[in-house]
Design a protein around this motif. Structure first.
Motif, PDB file in Angstrom:
ATOM      1  N   GLY A   1       0.807  -1.215   0.000  1.00 35.82           N
ATOM      2  CA  GLY A   1       0.000   0.000   0.000  1.00 35.82           C
ATOM      3  C   GLY A   1       0.834   1.256   0.000  1.00 35.82           C
ATOM      4  O   GLY A   1       0.327   2.347  -0.262  1.00 35.82           O
ATOM      5  N   GLN A   2       2.154   1.129   0.308  1.00 39.13           N
ATOM      6  CA  GLN A   2       3.045   2.291   0.313  1.00 39.13           C
ATOM      7  C   GLN A   2       4.037   2.266  -0.844  1.00 39.13           C
ATOM      8  O   GLN A   2       4.757   3.234  -1.061  1.00 39.13           O
ATOM      9  CB  GLN A   2       3.833   2.358   1.627  1.00 39.13           C
ATOM     10  CG  GLN A   2       2.975   2.454   2.880  1.00 39.13           C
ATOM     11  CD  GLN A   2       3.808   2.778   4.093  1.00 39.13           C
ATOM     12  OE1 GLN A   2       4.396   3.859   4.190  1.00 39.13           O
ATOM     13  NE2 GLN A   2       3.869   1.843   5.045  1.00 39.13           N
ATOM     14  N   VAL A   3       4.087   1.148  -1.579  1.00 36.57           N
ATOM     15  CA  VAL A   3       5.070   1.010  -2.656  1.00 36.57           C
ATOM     16  C   VAL A   3       4.369   0.651  -3.953  1.00 36.57           C
ATOM     17  O   VAL A   3       3.278   0.059  -3.935  1.00 36.57           O
ATOM     18  CB  VAL A   3       6.136  -0.056  -2.320  1.00 36.57           C
ATOM     19  CG1 VAL A   3       6.956   0.345  -1.111  1.00 36.57           C
ATOM     20  CG2 VAL A   3       5.487  -1.425  -2.084  1.00 36.57           C
ATOM     21  N   ASP A   4       4.999   1.009  -5.057  1.00 41.02           N
ATOM     22  CA  ASP A   4       4.431   0.711  -6.367  1.00 41.02           C
ATOM     23  C   ASP A   4       5.201  -0.430  -7.027  1.00 41.02           C
ATOM     24  O   ASP A   4       5.659  -0.339  -8.154  1.00 41.02           O
ATOM     25  CB  ASP A   4       4.469   1.961  -7.257  1.00 41.02           C
ATOM     26  CG  ASP A   4       3.658   1.782  -8.531  1.00 41.02           C
ATOM     27  OD1 ASP A   4       2.761   0.916  -8.537  1.00 41.02           O
ATOM     28  OD2 ASP A   4       3.948   2.479  -9.523  1.00 41.02           O
ATOM     29  N   PHE A   5       5.388  -1.509  -6.297  1.00 40.81           N
ATOM     30  CA  PHE A   5       5.977  -2.722  -6.871  1.00 40.81           C
ATOM     31  C   PHE A   5       5.360  -3.924  -6.169  1.00 40.81           C
ATOM     32  O   PHE A   5       4.864  -3.828  -5.045  1.00 40.81           O
ATOM     33  CB  PHE A   5       7.504  -2.732  -6.742  1.00 40.81           C
ATOM     34  CG  PHE A   5       8.038  -2.526  -5.348  1.00 40.81           C
ATOM     35  CD1 PHE A   5       8.136  -3.570  -4.433  1.00 40.81           C
ATOM     36  CD2 PHE A   5       8.494  -1.263  -4.948  1.00 40.81           C
ATOM     37  CE1 PHE A   5       8.644  -3.385  -3.167  1.00 40.81           C
ATOM     38  CE2 PHE A   5       9.014  -1.062  -3.670  1.00 40.81           C
ATOM     39  CZ  PHE A   5       9.085  -2.124  -2.773  1.00 40.81           C
TER      40      PHE A   5
END
Length: 466
Positions: free
Chosen positions: A168-172
């Motif tokens: 939810g905090q990273v785009d991977f």
């Protein structure tokens, strides 16, 4: 003293600046200093540092403000920024463009390891660090189009906890696996963009050994690596950075602030990897273009001669035969004189395509300049080489070359002559002599009427083949 890179140290405390300059200069870095953020921005534009080290005492702006200002400078996107920050200021500095963080300036070993790591990932070093092979193993198809990270810990619940804290905090995308599975996947070409590895798993330091193993393998060496450390194992940070980790994070990510910082730092590592991949691919394309003839797409002389030397040495060491065919189009000058250079280019392109079709897959084919071509045939003796040369001659003369519409004629017949030399006897003296024998045989083929092949023997007793 032989300096390895320029560093700009920024801190409002004079004794900190002096101490840092002494320590970094003794480590063979060229160091400039600035007492404020404003002075740092001015000096950065003058001295063009590769790394900016920002201390905790800035009299006129925050660390995040200085990071923003440095990134806005011409070329600021390539700067490596190492910032000292505490608490929420750490996240602000990372969001503003800091490359890495340090807790305090007094830890010489970790500080120098951080600097060495940033120097290693500097864009100026990418060309020199290129691997010799250009091909990279294919990565398995991923349904999730986002970059992929693999978290590895000795206990699955620890890695799962990292994933839970960061999702939810990273785009991977995030996968969790054990060390054996990570190595097996890497061997099959299923390599993520980023590894997060616990420094200690089943044994102390085995996470560092795993990282070293993955970095030594062609398929996974270009991935990003981050090591997770427990506070009591902080002494491993220097070793992890020197072994190739892009960053070192706190292993406990239960705190929301710690998790938010970790998310930004992991995204930063992915950004660095993407940039490094782009620079590496661009450099590879430039290397490939430099070795190709722009007209025919064949290798050029610059590529062919070193390759011939390597094939020659390999043939000698393994006791295998090696053949060289030097070819030259007959009366090519008349093509340009009578039909124009567009016709000449069409002939060269067509002949290059025919040569490529006639040669075995392992052969080296190059345009040496003008209308001269070279073929090198590994593991080909005299009879096999003559058979290939004859096939080439027939391919070229059998059908006419279609000329461009602007030419007076629609098509033209061409032929070539060739000289063949085979490694053995006197020819073992070197690749230059092998090539010279083939050249002299080619001249004899021209003198004997063209459109023919001549074999050069060790004593240069030519044998007419056609």
């Amino acid at each position: 003293m032989n300096f390895t890179g320029r560093i700009l140290v920024v801190d409002g405390e004079q004794h900190t600046r002096i101490n840092m300059k002494v320590r970094l200069t003794s480590a063979c870095y060229a160091v400039s200093t600035a007492a404020s953020g404003t002075e740092a921005l001015r000096r950065a534009g003058i001295v063009r540092p590769r790394i900016v080290v920002i201390g905790a005492s800035l009299p006129d702006m925050t660390t995040a403000d200085l990071c923003h200002g440095l990134r806005a400078l011409p070329g600021g996107g390539d700067l490596q920024i190492l910032a000292q920050a505490q608490g929420e200021a750490r996240i602000a500095a990372l969001q503003a463009g800091a490359s890495a963080l340090i807790d305090h300036m007094g830890d010489d070993l970790t500080l120098l390891a951080r600097i060495r790591g940033l120097m290693r990932t500097d864009p100026q070093n990418d060309a020199a660090a290129l691997p010799s092979g250009l091909a990279e193993p294919a990565t398995a198809f991923q349904h999730d189009s986002r970059p992929r990270a693999v978290f590895i810990s000795g206990q699955a619940d620890i890695a799962l906890g990292w994933r839970h804290a960061l999702q939810g905090q990273v785009d991977f995308s995030i996968s969790v696996c054990d060390p054996e599975r990570a190595l097996a996947d890497a061997a099959r070409g299923r390599v993520p963009e980023l590894y997060l590895i616990a420094a200690d798993m089943n044994q102390p330091g085995d996470g560092l050994r795993l990282m070293s193993e993955l970095r030594s393998r062609p398929g996974s060496r270009d991935a990003g690596f981050v090591i997770a450390l427990h506070p009591e194992r902080a002494e491993l940070a220097e070793m992890a950075l020197d072994l190739g980790a892009g960053d070192v994070l706190a292993a406990d990510m239960a705190n929301p602030i710690t998790a938010a910082e970790a998310a930004i730092r992991l995204e930063t590592q992915l950004d660095r990897k993407r940039e490094a991949d782009q620079r590496r691919l661009a450099a590879q394309r430039q290397m490939q273009l430099a070795s190709l003839d722009p007209l025919t797409g064949l290798h050029n002389r610059r590529h062919a001669l070193p390759r011939l030397a390597r094939l020659h040495d390999q043939a000698l060491s393994e006791g295998d035969p090696l053949a060289v065919i030097v070819m030259d189009l007959d009366r090519f000058k008349a093509v340009n004189d009578n039909h124009g250079h567009a016709a000449g280019d069409a002939v060269l392109i067509s002949v290059a395509q025919r040569l490529a079709l006639a040669l075995p897959p392992e052969a080296l084919l190059a345009r040496m300049g003008g209308e001269e071509f070279l073929a090198v045939l590994p593991r080909h003796g005299a009879d096999a080489a003559l058979a290939v040369a004859e096939e080439i001659r027939l391919q070229v003369q059998e059908s006419p070359v279609t000329l461009p519409p602007e030419c007076a004629a629609d098509e033209i017949h061409v032929s070539l002559s060739a000289g063949v030399a085979v490694l053995g006897g006197e020819l073992a003296a070197g690749p230059e002599k092998l090539l010279a024998r083939a050249d002299r045989a080619l001249l004899l083929a021209k003198a004997m009427g063209r459109n023919r092949i001549v074999m050069a023997e060790a004593r240069l007793r030519p044998e007419l083949v056609t």
